[in-house]
Motif scaffolding. Structure first.
Motif, PDB file in Angstrom:
ATOM      1  N   ALA A   1       0.812  -1.214   0.000  1.00  0.00           N
ATOM      2  CA  ALA A   1       0.000   0.000   0.000  1.00  0.00           C
ATOM      3  C   ALA A   1       0.846   1.266   0.000  1.00  0.00           C
ATOM      4  O   ALA A   1       0.465   2.270  -0.615  1.00  0.00           O
ATOM      5  N   HIS A   2       1.984   1.240   0.677  1.00  0.00           N
ATOM      6  CA  HIS A   2       2.797   2.455   0.800  1.00  0.00           C
ATOM      7  C   HIS A   2       4.045   2.394  -0.087  1.00  0.00           C
ATOM      8  O   HIS A   2       5.026   3.102   0.176  1.00  0.00           O
ATOM      9  N   ALA A   3       3.994   1.578  -1.123  1.00  0.00           N
ATOM     10  CA  ALA A   3       5.150   1.469  -2.032  1.00  0.00           C
ATOM     11  C   ALA A   3       5.344   2.755  -2.827  1.00  0.00           C
ATOM     12  O   ALA A   3       4.378   3.382  -3.276  1.00  0.00           O
ATOM     13  N   GLY A   4       6.590   3.134  -2.993  1.00  0.00           N
ATOM     14  CA  GLY A   4       6.916   4.302  -3.811  1.00  0.00           C
ATOM     15  C   GLY A   4       6.866   3.961  -5.290  1.00  0.00           C
ATOM     16  O   GLY A   4       6.664   2.803  -5.669  1.00  0.00           O
ATOM     17  N   PRO A   5       7.068   4.951  -6.156  1.00  0.00           N
ATOM     18  CA  PRO A   5       6.978   4.726  -7.608  1.00  0.00           C
ATOM     19  C   PRO A   5       7.907   3.630  -8.115  1.00  0.00           C
ATOM     20  O   PRO A   5       7.510   2.823  -8.953  1.00  0.00           O
ATOM     21  N   LYS A   6       9.138   3.579  -7.600  1.00  0.00           N
ATOM     22  CA  LYS A   6      10.101   2.584  -8.084  1.00  0.00           C
ATOM     23  C   LYS A   6       9.652   1.173  -7.737  1.00  0.00           C
ATOM     24  O   LYS A   6       9.701   0.260  -8.579  1.00  0.00           O
ATOM     25  N   LEU A   7       9.183   0.992  -6.494  1.00  0.00           N
ATOM     26  CA  LEU A   7       8.746  -0.327  -6.074  1.00  0.00           C
ATOM     27  C   LEU A   7       7.454  -0.735  -6.776  1.00  0.00           C
ATOM     28  O   LEU A   7       7.284  -1.896  -7.166  1.00  0.00           O
ATOM     29  N   ARG A   8       6.556   0.235  -6.970  1.00  0.00           N
ATOM     30  CA  ARG A   8       5.317  -0.072  -7.688  1.00  0.00           C
ATOM     31  C   ARG A   8       5.625  -0.492  -9.121  1.00  0.00           C
ATOM     32  O   ARG A   8       5.005  -1.415  -9.656  1.00  0.00           O
ATOM     33  N   PHE A   9       6.596   0.161  -9.758  1.00  0.00           N
ATOM     34  CA  PHE A   9       6.987  -0.220 -11.117  1.00  0.00           C
ATOM     35  C   PHE A   9       7.507  -1.651 -11.141  1.00  0.00           C
ATOM     36  O   PHE A   9       7.182  -2.427 -12.053  1.00  0.00           O
ATOM     37  N   TYR A  10       8.296  -2.006 -10.119  1.00  0.00           N
ATOM     38  CA  TYR A  10       8.833  -3.366 -10.053  1.00  0.00           C
ATOM     39  C   TYR A  10       7.708  -4.394 -10.028  1.00  0.00           C
ATOM     40  O   TYR A  10       7.732  -5.390 -10.768  1.00  0.00           O
ATOM     41  N   PHE A  11       6.700  -4.169  -9.172  1.00  0.00           N
ATOM     42  CA  PHE A  11       5.613  -5.142  -9.056  1.00  0.00           C
ATOM     43  C   PHE A  11       4.746  -5.172 -10.309  1.00  0.00           C
ATOM     44  O   PHE A  11       4.292  -6.238 -10.744  1.00  0.00           O
ATOM     45  N   HIS A  12       4.508  -4.024 -10.924  1.00  0.00           N
ATOM     46  CA  HIS A  12       3.734  -4.006 -12.169  1.00  0.00           C
ATOM     47  C   HIS A  12       4.495  -4.734 -13.282  1.00  0.00           C
ATOM     48  O   HIS A  12       3.882  -5.443 -14.098  1.00  0.00           O
ATOM     49  N   ARG A  13       5.816  -4.564 -13.315  1.00  0.00           N
ATOM     50  CA  ARG A  13       6.621  -5.270 -14.323  1.00  0.00           C
ATOM     51  C   ARG A  13       6.547  -6.776 -14.095  1.00  0.00           C
ATOM     52  O   ARG A  13       6.428  -7.552 -15.054  1.00  0.00           O
ATOM     53  N   GLN A  14       6.598  -7.185 -12.827  1.00  0.00           N
ATOM     54  CA  GLN A  14       6.519  -8.613 -12.514  1.00  0.00           C
ATOM     55  C   GLN A  14       5.178  -9.188 -12.951  1.00  0.00           C
ATOM     56  O   GLN A  14       5.114 -10.281 -13.537  1.00  0.00           O
ATOM     57  N   ARG A  15       4.103  -8.456 -12.682  1.00  0.00           N
ATOM     58  CA  ARG A  15       2.776  -8.918 -13.099  1.00  0.00           C
ATOM     59  C   ARG A  15       2.686  -9.013 -14.624  1.00  0.00           C
ATOM     60  O   ARG A  15       2.144  -9.985 -15.165  1.00  0.00           O
ATOM     61  N   ALA A  16       3.220  -8.016 -15.323  1.00  0.00           N
ATOM     62  CA  ALA A  16       3.167  -8.022 -16.790  1.00  0.00           C
ATOM     63  C   ALA A  16       3.947  -9.213 -17.349  1.00  0.00           C
ATOM     64  O   ALA A  16       3.516  -9.858 -18.323  1.00  0.00           O
ATOM     65  N   TYR A  17       5.080  -9.515 -16.717  1.00  0.00           N
ATOM     66  CA  TYR A  17       5.893 -10.641 -17.179  1.00  0.00           C
ATOM     67  C   TYR A  17       5.142 -11.958 -17.008  1.00  0.00           C
ATOM     68  O   TYR A  17       5.141 -12.818 -17.906  1.00  0.00           O
ATOM     69  N   LEU A  18       4.495 -12.129 -15.870  1.00  0.00           N
ATOM     70  CA  LEU A  18       3.749 -13.360 -15.628  1.00  0.00           C
ATOM     71  C   LEU A  18       2.569 -13.490 -16.582  1.00  0.00           C
ATOM     72  O   LEU A  18       2.292 -14.581 -17.095  1.00  0.00           O
ATOM     73  N   LYS A  19       1.880 -12.396 -16.828  1.00  0.00           N
ATOM     74  CA  LYS A  19       0.782 -12.436 -17.804  1.00  0.00           C
ATOM     75  C   LYS A  19       1.310 -12.867 -19.166  1.00  0.00           C
ATOM     76  O   LYS A  19       0.681 -13.675 -19.870  1.00  0.00           O
ATOM     77  N   GLY A  20       2.470 -12.332 -19.546  1.00  0.00           N
ATOM     78  CA  GLY A  20       3.058 -12.691 -20.835  1.00  0.00           C
ATOM     79  C   GLY A  20       3.445 -14.150 -20.915  1.00  0.00           C
ATOM     80  O   GLY A  20       3.324 -14.784 -21.976  1.00  0.00           O
ATOM     81  N   GLN A  21       3.925 -14.716 -19.800  1.00  0.00           N
ATOM     82  CA  GLN A  21       4.294 -16.125 -19.790  1.00  0.00           C
ATOM     83  C   GLN A  21       3.103 -17.008 -20.143  1.00  0.00           C
ATOM     84  O   GLN A  21       3.203 -17.914 -20.977  1.00  0.00           O
ATOM     85  N   TYR A  22       1.955 -16.754 -19.513  1.00  0.00           N
ATOM     86  CA  TYR A  22       0.794 -17.627 -19.705  1.00  0.00           C
ATOM     87  C   TYR A  22       0.032 -17.318 -20.990  1.00  0.00           C
ATOM     88  O   TYR A  22      -0.682 -18.187 -21.508  1.00  0.00           O
ATOM     89  N   ARG A  23       0.215 -16.112 -21.504  1.00  0.00           N
ATOM     90  CA  ARG A  23      -0.501 -15.749 -22.733  1.00  0.00           C
ATOM     91  C   ARG A  23       0.319 -16.023 -23.997  1.00  0.00           C
ATOM     92  O   ARG A  23      -0.207 -16.529 -24.980  1.00  0.00           O
ATOM     93  N   PHE A  24       1.624 -15.727 -23.931  1.00  0.00           N
ATOM     94  CA  PHE A  24       2.441 -15.819 -25.141  1.00  0.00           C
ATOM     95  C   PHE A  24       3.614 -16.803 -25.032  1.00  0.00           C
ATOM     96  O   PHE A  24       4.027 -17.372 -26.040  1.00  0.00           O
ATOM     97  N   GLY A  25       4.178 -16.967 -23.842  1.00  0.00           N
ATOM     98  CA  GLY A  25       5.377 -17.776 -23.699  1.00  0.00           C
ATOM     99  C   GLY A  25       5.106 -19.262 -23.635  1.00  0.00           C
ATOM    100  O   GLY A  25       5.446 -20.017 -24.556  1.00  0.00           O
ATOM    101  N   LEU A  26       4.500 -19.714 -22.565  1.00  0.00           N
ATOM    102  CA  LEU A  26       4.280 -21.146 -22.351  1.00  0.00           C
ATOM    103  C   LEU A  26       3.503 -21.830 -23.469  1.00  0.00           C
ATOM    104  O   LEU A  26       3.791 -22.990 -23.791  1.00  0.00           O
ATOM    105  N   PRO A  27       2.535 -21.162 -24.113  1.00  0.00           N
ATOM    106  CA  PRO A  27       1.850 -21.823 -25.231  1.00  0.00           C
ATOM    107  C   PRO A  27       2.763 -22.170 -26.406  1.00  0.00           C
ATOM    108  O   PRO A  27       2.379 -22.973 -27.268  1.00  0.00           O
ATOM    109  N   ARG A  28       3.983 -21.624 -26.447  1.00  0.00           N
ATOM    110  CA  ARG A  28       4.904 -21.934 -27.548  1.00  0.00           C
ATOM    111  C   ARG A  28       5.558 -23.303 -27.395  1.00  0.00           C
ATOM    112  O   ARG A  28       6.175 -23.812 -28.341  1.00  0.00           O
TER     113      ARG A  28
END
Length: 397
Positions: free
Chosen positions: A138-165
């Motif tokens: 809840a109290h994460a700063g911009p840098k930490l929030r970016f890290y978590f959003h990047r992690q979520r985007a990466y995981l979404k990409g794995q299940y949508r585009f990566g693993l199906p290959r």
């Protein structure tokens, strides 16, 4: 002209981590596959520079043991960032060594692997419960929030585009196979179910010589602060068990790794169990095996499990299980355990009480669980993996 040796690469970085769940699975495969496929050369790719590895003194004996096989070679590349290692460095290493087939055993894959790939998808928790598994403080700063959003985007990409290959997706239960087919763009013919095995040290080979119920002095649950482990539900059920039984078979929680604000500790406080439930951190394997064998009952009320090692380990040790019927657990336990919906606290409490008071029921469920667990073999799992490798290699020629 001599035929070229087939080269198989395995993402083996999990061997450097505590031997639970996925690392144990990778170790058992790496022990067996080179012997089952002596005509192939295996390259085990690792990252000794990752900060969350075990101390070297713990993982080096594993590497030395496996490295003694004549058709095994270790390839290490240090890097602190897992994403960069799996997306850039591992594909480069595979190209440099002329790998014909890559196996990624841990729900990950390079988006551009450059060669045939087999991937193991253990479950769909990251896809279905992404926000719970990767929460943004809840109290994460911009840098930490970016890290978590990047992690979520990466995981979404794995299940949508990566693993199906992947040419084949191995998974560990029929339930997980259904989830993969439902939530990933993957045809069902690509998905193969291969159950995990169980290690022999968990088995009580002479069931009749094991401790009877009246000689057992505690109940057991494995800790876990992840929402999917349902510590709240398990402890709410335990709180409903009659006080006399709770005193006679006090609950022991093993494997706790949380902090003071953990959901498990909060549930203990909420249900007034702080002074009667023993909470232990991760214990060594010998202690865990002994506790599985000596417990009167094992609680495993998870919301979601791709497989469920602890439940089968308890059954193999001759201890009856009160388990959730969610996800794969009902499939694996069949009629051997006492199952209920993870949110059905009243039935879970009744199941616990029944096992702790009805000796005939306890003995019957102990025997059924022991017999059920005997059907899970690492040798059989490895043979099925070898067959999948050969099928993919043949189809890619």
């Amino acid at each position: 002209m001599k035929a070229e040796t087939t080269k198989i690469g395995i993402d083996a970085r999990f061997l450097l981590r505590p031997l639970r769940g996925m690392p144990l699975y990778v170790l058992r495969l790496c022990e067996r596959l080179p012997d089952l496929m002596p005509d192939c050369r295996f390259y085990f790719f690792i990252n000794r520079g990752f900060e969350h590895n075990e101390p070297e003194a713990r993982y080096l004996p594993r590497l030395k043991s496996l490295g003694g096989k004549p058709n095994v070679e270790w390839i290490n590349k240090n890097h602190p960032a897992e994403i960069y290692w799996e997306q850039v460095l591992l594909p480069r290493m595979a190209s440099a060594h002329g790998i014909h087939l890559l196996h990624f055993p841990g729900n990950r894959i390079p988006f551009f692997p450059g060669r045939p790939v087999v991937a193991t998808v253990h479950d769909m928790m990251e896809k279905l419960f992404l926000e719970e598994l990767v929460p943004i403080p809840a109290h994460a700063g911009p840098k930490l929030r970016f890290y978590f959003h990047r992690q979520r985007a990466y995981l979404k990409g794995q299940y949508r585009f990566g693993l199906p290959r992947a040419q084949r997706i191995i998974t560990v239960s029929n339930y997980s196979a259904q989830d993969i087919a439902r939530y990933m763009p993957v045809p069902e013919k690509k998905i193969v179910v291969v159950y995990h095995g169980l290690d022999p040290d968990f088995y009580t080979f002479d069931l009749e010589a094991s401790l009877p119920r009246e000689a057992r002095t505690f109940s057991l649950m494995l800790g876990g602060d992840g929402f999917q482990k349902n510590a709240e539900g398990a402890l709410a059920a335990w709180a409903r068990v009659p006080e006399e039984l709770r005193r006679r078979f006090p609950l022991r929680v093993a494997g706790f790794s949380g902090v003071k604000e953990s959901p498990l500790l909060e549930a203990l406080r909420r249900h007034g169990l702080e002074d009667e439930v023993q909470v232990e951190k991760w214990v060594d394997r010998d202690t865990l095996v002994k506790w599985f064998r000596d417990a009167a009952v094992f609680l495993f009320l998870s919301h979601y499990e791709g497989f469920g090692f602890p439940m089968l380990q308890a059954m193999a040790a001759g201890t009856p299980v009160v388990h959730s019927t969610a996800s794969s657990l009902g499939e694996l336990a069949a009629d051997a355990g006492m199952g209920c919906h993870p949110g059905d606290i009243a039935t879970a409490a009744e199941n616990i009480e029944s096992l702790l008071t009805d000796n005939e029921l306890w003995s019957r469920k102990r025997k059924l669980g022991w017999e059920r667990a005997a059907g899970f073999s690492w040798d059989e799992a490895a043979r099925k993996h070898a067959a999948i490798y050969r099928e993919v290699l043949e189809s890619s020629r």
